[in-house]
Design a protein around this motif. Structure first.
Motif, PDB file in Angstrom:
ATOM      1  N   ALA A  12     -30.183  17.642 -10.950  1.00  0.00           N
ATOM      2  CA  ALA A  12     -31.099  17.588 -12.096  1.00  0.00           C
ATOM      3  C   ALA A  12     -30.378  17.851 -13.416  1.00  0.00           C
ATOM      4  N   GLU A  13     -29.105  17.473 -13.494  1.00  0.00           N
ATOM      5  CA  GLU A  13     -28.317  17.748 -14.694  1.00  0.00           C
ATOM      6  C   GLU A  13     -28.241  16.563 -15.660  1.00  0.00           C
ATOM      7  N   PHE A  14     -29.017  15.513 -15.413  1.00  0.00           N
ATOM      8  CA  PHE A  14     -28.925  14.314 -16.240  1.00  0.00           C
ATOM      9  C   PHE A  14     -30.007  14.309 -17.319  1.00  0.00           C
ATOM     10  N   LYS A  15     -29.715  13.621 -18.428  1.00  0.00           N
ATOM     11  CA  LYS A  15     -30.693  13.467 -19.504  1.00  0.00           C
ATOM     12  C   LYS A  15     -31.625  12.288 -19.213  1.00  0.00           C
ATOM     13  N   THR A  16     -31.048  11.092 -19.102  1.00  0.00           N
ATOM     14  CA  THR A  16     -31.832   9.888 -18.788  1.00  0.00           C
ATOM     15  C   THR A  16     -31.063   9.055 -17.777  1.00  0.00           C
ATOM     16  N   PRO A  17     -31.179   9.384 -16.479  1.00  0.00           N
ATOM     17  CA  PRO A  17     -30.484   8.579 -15.467  1.00  0.00           C
ATOM     18  C   PRO A  17     -31.149   7.208 -15.330  1.00  0.00           C
ATOM     19  N   ALA A  18     -30.462   6.187 -15.817  1.00  0.00           N
ATOM     20  CA  ALA A  18     -31.061   4.844 -15.866  1.00  0.00           C
ATOM     21  C   ALA A  18     -30.936   4.096 -14.555  1.00  0.00           C
ATOM     22  N   ALA A  19     -29.865   4.360 -13.799  1.00  0.00           N
ATOM     23  CA  ALA A  19     -29.657   3.639 -12.542  1.00  0.00           C
ATOM     24  C   ALA A  19     -28.725   4.443 -11.642  1.00  0.00           C
ATOM     25  N   VAL A  20     -28.901   4.255 -10.336  1.00  0.00           N
ATOM     26  CA  VAL A  20     -28.042   4.914  -9.348  1.00  0.00           C
ATOM     27  C   VAL A  20     -27.665   3.912  -8.267  1.00  0.00           C
ATOM     28  N   ASN A  21     -26.577   4.209  -7.562  1.00  0.00           N
ATOM     29  CA  ASN A  21     -26.160   3.367  -6.460  1.00  0.00           C
ATOM     30  C   ASN A  21     -25.298   4.174  -5.508  1.00  0.00           C
ATOM     31  N   LEU A  22     -25.349   3.821  -4.230  1.00  0.00           N
ATOM     32  CA  LEU A  22     -24.567   4.500  -3.199  1.00  0.00           C
ATOM     33  C   LEU A  22     -23.312   3.704  -2.879  1.00  0.00           C
ATOM     34  N   ASP A  23     -22.198   4.408  -2.623  1.00  0.00           N
ATOM     35  CA  ASP A  23     -20.958   3.705  -2.310  1.00  0.00           C
ATOM     36  C   ASP A  23     -20.643   3.706  -0.815  1.00  0.00           C
ATOM     37  N   GLY A  24     -21.527   4.280   0.020  1.00  0.00           N
ATOM     38  CA  GLY A  24     -21.308   4.305   1.464  1.00  0.00           C
ATOM     39  C   GLY A  24     -20.280   5.334   1.901  1.00  0.00           C
ATOM     40  N   LYS A  25     -19.813   6.166   0.960  1.00  0.00           N
ATOM     41  CA  LYS A  25     -18.807   7.181   1.277  1.00  0.00           C
ATOM     42  C   LYS A  25     -19.307   8.588   0.972  1.00  0.00           C
ATOM     43  N   ASN A  27     -21.210   9.309  -1.677  1.00  0.00           N
ATOM     44  CA  ASN A  27     -21.320   9.516  -3.122  1.00  0.00           C
ATOM     45  C   ASN A  27     -22.484   8.730  -3.712  1.00  0.00           C
ATOM     46  N   LEU A  28     -23.130   9.341  -4.672  1.00  0.00           N
ATOM     47  CA  LEU A  28     -24.163   8.678  -5.458  1.00  0.00           C
ATOM     48  C   LEU A  28     -23.605   8.501  -6.861  1.00  0.00           C
ATOM     49  N   TRP A  29     -23.556   7.271  -7.343  1.00  0.00           N
ATOM     50  CA  TRP A  29     -23.048   6.984  -8.681  1.00  0.00           C
ATOM     51  C   TRP A  29     -24.221   6.826  -9.643  1.00  0.00           C
ATOM     52  N   VAL A  30     -24.117   7.434 -10.811  1.00  0.00           N
ATOM     53  CA  VAL A  30     -25.233   7.502 -11.759  1.00  0.00           C
ATOM     54  C   VAL A  30     -24.764   7.150 -13.169  1.00  0.00           C
ATOM     55  N   VAL A  31     -25.540   6.316 -13.867  1.00  0.00           N
ATOM     56  CA  VAL A  31     -25.311   6.098 -15.294  1.00  0.00           C
ATOM     57  C   VAL A  31     -26.401   6.821 -16.074  1.00  0.00           C
ATOM     58  N   ASP A  32     -25.972   7.643 -17.025  1.00  0.00           N
ATOM     59  CA  ASP A  32     -26.883   8.386 -17.897  1.00  0.00           C
ATOM     60  C   ASP A  32     -26.892   7.678 -19.246  1.00  0.00           C
ATOM     61  N   THR A  33     -27.974   6.971 -19.535  1.00  0.00           N
ATOM     62  CA  THR A  33     -28.012   6.141 -20.742  1.00  0.00           C
ATOM     63  C   THR A  33     -28.036   6.962 -22.024  1.00  0.00           C
ATOM     64  N   ALA A  34     -28.678   8.128 -22.007  1.00  0.00           N
ATOM     65  CA  ALA A  34     -28.739   8.956 -23.211  1.00  0.00           C
ATOM     66  C   ALA A  34     -27.406   9.619 -23.507  1.00  0.00           C
ATOM     67  N   ALA A  35     -26.703  10.041 -22.458  1.00  0.00           N
ATOM     68  CA  ALA A  35     -25.416  10.715 -22.638  1.00  0.00           C
ATOM     69  C   ALA A  35     -24.252   9.738 -22.693  1.00  0.00           C
ATOM     70  N   ASN A  60     -27.251  -0.301 -16.282  1.00  0.00           N
ATOM     71  CA  ASN A  60     -27.249  -0.490 -14.826  1.00  0.00           C
ATOM     72  C   ASN A  60     -25.824  -0.400 -14.316  1.00  0.00           C
ATOM     73  N   LEU A  61     -25.682  -0.409 -12.997  1.00  0.00           N
ATOM     74  CA  LEU A  61     -24.350  -0.390 -12.407  1.00  0.00           C
ATOM     75  C   LEU A  61     -24.368  -1.093 -11.062  1.00  0.00           C
ATOM     76  N   ALA A  62     -23.198  -1.570 -10.650  1.00  0.00           N
ATOM     77  CA  ALA A  62     -23.031  -2.208  -9.351  1.00  0.00           C
ATOM     78  C   ALA A  62     -21.668  -1.803  -8.803  1.00  0.00           C
ATOM     79  N   ILE A  63     -21.586  -1.686  -7.484  1.00  0.00           N
ATOM     80  CA  ILE A  63     -20.340  -1.292  -6.843  1.00  0.00           C
ATOM     81  C   ILE A  63     -19.798  -2.469  -6.040  1.00  0.00           C
TER      82      ILE A  63
END
Length: 229
Positions: A12-25, A27-35, A60-63
């Motif tokens: 819960a440390e994000f300001k505005t998490p716009a998108a997330v994606n899993l890398d299968g390892k 890890n959850l990858w997150v882009v914070d649009t406000a930060a 957004n993001l893609a792996i």
């Protein structure tokens, strides 16, 4: 949990998490649009690791299969001079300064040099998807049919001093000589006048227009309107 509907907070440390994606390892990858940050969150313990700070307005993001993280930015400009804006929708010129409502950003251009400067970006500020610009000597109007709003900003610091909501798809707004605001509402085919404290007093100036889009106050004091339909 799709079976029980139970929600679990991973981080819960994000300001505005716009998108997330899993890398299968794990890890959850997150882009914070406000930060303007790309971060990795360890699913095992929820720890956040800042990886990169591309810029604000991340979208957004893609792996890729090779592990490369591709990130999109709704307000970022291309390096090529031929593509200086994202979605320019409305402009107003004041001397050597051109103000541009670029939908995902509000920008200004020095017309003598062509230099573009960001004033505000979406999600990294209180900007509301501007589609048109209105100017007075001391203030700026930013209209957004997308949010049904008109923002009144001080030109000195570009801070919002008034917000007009509840409008019917406002395409443009312009100051009149008496300090009131004329608003072109494309959903009703009318121009509304907003005045008084907080511009809460509303009256219809004219109706029956065929898609009023943009306006300008002429040197003769008349309001000139373009219609799209």
């Amino acid at each position: 949990d799709p079976a029980s509907g139970t929600l679990s907070v991973i981080n819960a440390e994000f300001k505005t998490p716009a998108a997330v994606n899993l890398d299968g390892k794990g890890n959850l990858w997150v882009v914070d649009t406000a930060a303007g940050e790309l971060s990795r969150v360890d699913l095992a313990n929820g720890r956040k690791h800042l990886v990169k700070k591309p810029n604000t307005a991340l979208d957004n993001l893609a792996i890729a299969p090779d592990g490369t993280i591709y990130v999109s930015n709704m307000a970022a400009l291309a390096d090529k001079p031929a593509v200086p804006f994202r979605v320019p929708a409305g402009i107003k010129l004041d001397g050597n300064t051109l103000y541009v409502a670029d939908i995902f950003a509000f920008r200004q251009v020095d017309v003598s040099t062509g230099a573009v400067r960001d004033i505000h970006r979406m999600q990294a500020s209180d900007l509301e998807y501007p589609f048109a610009v209105g100017l007075s000597a001391k203030q700026v109007l930013l209209s957004s049919w997308f949010t049904g709003s008109v923002q009144v900003r001080e030109r000195s610091d570009m801070k919002v001093v008034d917000m007009l909501h509840g409008l019917k798809a406002p395409m443009d707004a312009q100051f009149l000589a008496d300090g009131s605001i004329a608003i072109a509402e494309i959903a009703t085919g009318s121009i509304t006048i907003a005045s008084g404290a907080g511009f809460k007093e509303r009256r219809t100036l004219i109706s029956g227009l065929g898609g009023p889009v943009q306006m300008v106050l002429g040197p003769d004091g008349k309001l000139y309107v373009t219609e799209a339909a």
